[in-house]
Scaffold this active site. Structure first.
Site, short mmCIF file in Angstrom:
data_model
loop_
_atom_site.label_atom_id
_atom_site.label_comp_id
_atom_site.label_asym_id
_atom_site.label_seq_id
_atom_site.Cartn_x
_atom_site.Cartn_y
_atom_site.Cartn_z
N HIS A 254 2.50 5.66 10.04
CA HIS A 254 2.93 5.96 11.22
C HIS A 254 4.86 5.91 11.16
O HIS A 254 5.42 6.83 11.07
CB HIS A 254 3.00 5.71 13.00
CG HIS A 254 3.28 6.26 13.36
ND1 HIS A 254 2.78 8.00 14.56
CD2 HIS A 254 4.69 6.48 14.33
CE1 HIS A 254 3.34 7.87 15.21
NE2 HIS A 254 4.03 7.65 15.17
N GLU A 255 4.82 4.89 11.61
CA GLU A 255 6.67 4.29 11.45
C GLU A 255 7.18 4.85 9.89
O GLU A 255 8.38 5.10 9.59
CB GLU A 255 6.47 3.07 11.56
CG GLU A 255 6.74 2.42 13.11
CD GLU A 255 7.09 3.85 14.23
OE1 GLU A 255 8.27 4.46 13.55
OE2 GLU A 255 5.87 3.90 15.43
N HIS A 258 7.88 8.32 9.89
CA HIS A 258 9.58 8.86 10.61
C HIS A 258 10.13 8.77 9.44
O HIS A 258 11.27 9.02 9.41
CB HIS A 258 9.58 7.53 12.11
CG HIS A 258 9.04 8.61 13.15
ND1 HIS A 258 8.87 9.98 13.62
CD2 HIS A 258 8.02 7.82 14.01
CE1 HIS A 258 7.94 9.54 14.47
NE2 HIS A 258 7.53 8.59 15.05
N GLU A 284 7.18 13.68 14.67
CA GLU A 284 6.30 13.24 15.32
C GLU A 284 5.54 14.13 14.22
O GLU A 284 4.46 13.43 13.81
CB GLU A 284 6.01 13.70 16.57
CG GLU A 284 4.40 12.48 17.14
CD GLU A 284 5.15 11.21 17.44
OE1 GLU A 284 5.64 10.86 17.15
OE2 GLU A 284 3.90 10.14 17.26
#
Lengths: 489, 489
Positions: A254-255, A258, A284
């Protein structure tokens, strides 16, 4: 065009200072010695004072009046500087300072009250935060919708009306899919021992495979994983639970989503207003594309299953398919950040409706807990047992982040649009993912979206990448196909 | 006294920003991703721009004229602010900017040229640095001695004349002791394997025993060990050589001395002009007291010998006495930072004489290497074999740090004064050190010196702590006793 050049030279220093402030925040969450907190608060306030003075410097107004944009890049830079300048000038300095002071205080009180399950201890300061944010919204909205005004900080161009329409479209299909999943067969669970060092090593390898550039970033531990920084120094954090390796692995992916957005922006935009992600929703969209659409796909899970057995030995599930089902288990839990892809947006809808009512003055902070608990039981079929599982679970409201939550769902929606387009362009994507190689898709994302930074508005960014106006349909079709396959008759 | 209060409020923000800049420097040396360097250079320049504007803000002049000091603390704060303001106002902004630009460039060129042993590649930029520093010195000196003017940044109140007198007093006894040591029996050497993780664990334990507070700091690795920060966040770095454990252990103790000074300053002085060490010389008095006077004492070596055998097994020396001799081996080496206590000050004297001649215009940069090599052979009895072992070994001159070197020797001198006073007050000191416990001496140092920060001038700081005017005699007596015992007939 001397005015434009002067403006950009001034702005470049502001951008550089803003990166410094961001990294001080990273340091604080990731590696700062415990006892440094009081001094760090003063350091952050000093940086904020300098940044606020620069963002409201009257020369900006002069330059903005005189500067002309000869091309799309200059036009976008002026758009971003103007938005920031107008926004910061509308809010009286005393109110801005008071908001900074109270939200910094409130975060600590929230953490303490949450740990003690003491809602009453949190309500006074939350009331104060809501009162100040409503006051700020009134300054920003200038007669318009106050919630929309707050949203602009996170999703420029977004509106509560659009968000409500999005949720109205999503809700019936999510509710139906969720019911099907809860009525379906129970998902398998992993078992085994997952040593911290092995999890981190695997997370590093996966981060690199997803395109995270360790030459321009680093991976550390933090209580709540996050990504931080733009340009040449974009750092990510993760966490490790030795009983649950998905926590570390999927937080990392997830990170990485980003971070790859920030690392992927065209180097020519470094330290300029468009040299970073354009909005929280588009940000996102990257983290959710990486984490869910790719990371939780059946193809990638097939590869990950083998890799995890190599690293950890027996992990308690006997097939790729069972592993895929374990990764995508659907449960009606209390906590948003632990929610599956079906429940996640239901969590957001609840928060959106409540915070919108708070900002519009239609809901009192005193009634918030009851409203939350009633809505949660209606939506999730479970009664909230304690505040930390209910309205006090998220940090957002304590720090005044009202108008932020809907960008999470918008990100899921955008991710649906982007990955549908990527899959159309890349017929071999699943075959690659089955080999643990997301590089074709991440390369597509970099080329179509990431490298452009904030050159275009959020909606135009998605439209440019996909060739289509953003819509909820691709996300819903994706969820329908995935969860019908997993849980349908 | 509103002027004083306004001044201190303004200054507090400046101090906080200065801590931020210091920590960005720490980050850069200790943990920054490699590829972030170009962006970091802009971030540091942005911070420097903000800090320079604050340090020369005309309001400071008004406040300084109007403010009155009701007590010694306020008096010291005004003294420090006035010194900074006068200093920064004397230097034209264009010259300050040019110096920052050239020294930043020069550091990279020095590192490259040193690695290539290419003196000719370094000389043009070094000439430029010397030219700019001489120009700056002329502005600062206003007719006085230019070298003295530069020294004020590192040792307020110091003068080349005093330094020269100090060195004249030290030199004959150091030369005689050195000759005796070189003629004496050869010191034993450690052998064995010293794993990195074990060295770091031991270094952490020793750091804590010397009083370093890990709740307000952290220990990381860096190419060149340093200490960074003041107040509640004081970080240290060390390095590890698996063949030579003294490198890590004594670097750590050295940096702990610096860090304990900063951590030990009275909390009431936090983020004020006196909330940090008063000068480089006094700072070095702490690192040298910890590293040499305590850490290399026979008593402490006795304890460390046992501890190292516990951790590393056989280390190749057979007795506490042999270990003590190994720790204090005297060699006529090229490199200042690797020098023993006798050679160290001879290294500094050489640099002091040469840099003073450069700044006074009595030596051309073109003749520097020849002057260095001639002097080195005369003082050390060995011909310099390559620039990296000669005039290009230190970073200092490339970044314009002329006037800094003598503070290292001044620190040794101050350490001699301080530890003589501490030993007089603490008759049980050696018995404690023999148990690996330096806390009585570090407590004495905190109480007598560290907690006062920059309340008094450097010389007054030492006089307050020892009750005596600083002098070279205690250091020379200490060296005489120690090395006569180790190497004398």
């Amino acid at each position: 065009m001397p005015a434009y050049d002067d403006l950009m030279a001034f702005q470049r220093v502001t951008e550089a200072l803003s990166q410094v402030a961001g990294r001080a925040g990273w340091d604080q969450e990731a590696i700062m010695p415990r006892g440094a907190a009081p001094q760090r608060a003063e350091e952050m306030a000093a940086l904020e004072e300098v940044l606020h003075a620069r963002r409201t410097d009257p020369r900006l107004g002069d330059w903005l009046r005189e500067a002309h944009a000869p091309d799309a890049v200059a036009d976008a830079n002026l758009r971003e500087i103007r938005r920031s300048y107008d926004r910061n000038r509308k809010v009286p300095a005393a109110l801005a300072a008071e908001l900074a002071r109270v939200t910094s205080l409130a975060q600590g009180q929230w953490a303490e009250a949450r740990a003690a399950e003491d809602a009453a201890a949190f309500l006074p300061v939350l009331s104060e935060v809501v009162r100040l944010r409503r006051e700020e919204a009134a300054h920003l909205a200038e007669g318009g919708d106050p919630y929309d005004a707050l949203m602009q900080d996170y999703e420029p161009g977004g509106s509560a009306e659009d968000m409500a329409a999005m949720f109205d479209q999503m809700r019936p299909r999510l509710v139906a899919l969720r019911q099907m999943a809860l009525d379906g067969p129970e998902a398998p669970r992993l078992s085994g021992h997952f040593p911290k060092a092995d999890q981190l090593k695997l997370a590093e390898q996966i981060a690199a495979a997803f395109g995270y550039d360790f030459d321009h970033g680093r991976l550390d531990l933090a209580v709540h994983p996050f990504s931080s920084g733009s340009g040449l120094d974009v750092r990510i954090t993760t966490r490790v639970d030795e009983a649950d390796p998905f926590n570390c692995l999927y937080s990392t992916i997830h990170e990485v989503g980003h971070a790859c957005y920030e690392q992927g922006v065209d180097g020519a935009y470094l330290l300029t207003p468009i040299g970073n992600g354009v909005s929280m929703g588009v940000h996102e969209s990257q983290s959710r594309s990486y984490e869910n659409q790719m990371g939780r796909s059946e193809a990638y899970c097939g590869w990950l299953y083998g890799r995890m057995r190599d690293v950890f030995g027996d992990i308690g599930v006997g097939s790729e398919r069972d592993f895929y089902r374990a990764v995508n288990a659907v449960h009606s839990g209390y906590i948003r950040t632990e929610a599956d892809e079906l429940h996640y947006n239901l969590h957001v809808m609840l928060r959106f409706d409540l915070e919108r009512a708070l900002i519009r003055g239609e809901l009192d902070v005193a009634d918030l807990e009851a409203a939350w608990n009633e809505r949660f039981e209606a939506d999730f079929g479970v009664a909230v047992d304690k505040p930390s599982n209910g309205f006090m679970q998220d940090v957002h409201w304590s720090v005044g982040l009202m108008g932020y939550f809907p960008t999470y769902s918008l990100g899921n929606l955008f991710a649906g649009c982007l990955m549908a387009a990527a899959r159309a362009d890349l017929p071999g994507l699943d075959a690659d993912l089955a080999k643990g190689d997301p590089s074709a898709a991440t390369g597509w994302m970099r080329d179509k979206l990431q490298r452009h930074g904030a050159l275009r508005t959020p909606t135009e960014t998605i439209r440019h990448a996909t060739g289509q106006k953003p819509s909820a349909r691709p996300l819903l079709d994706y969820l329908d196909a995935k969860f019908s396959d997993l849980y349908g008759g």
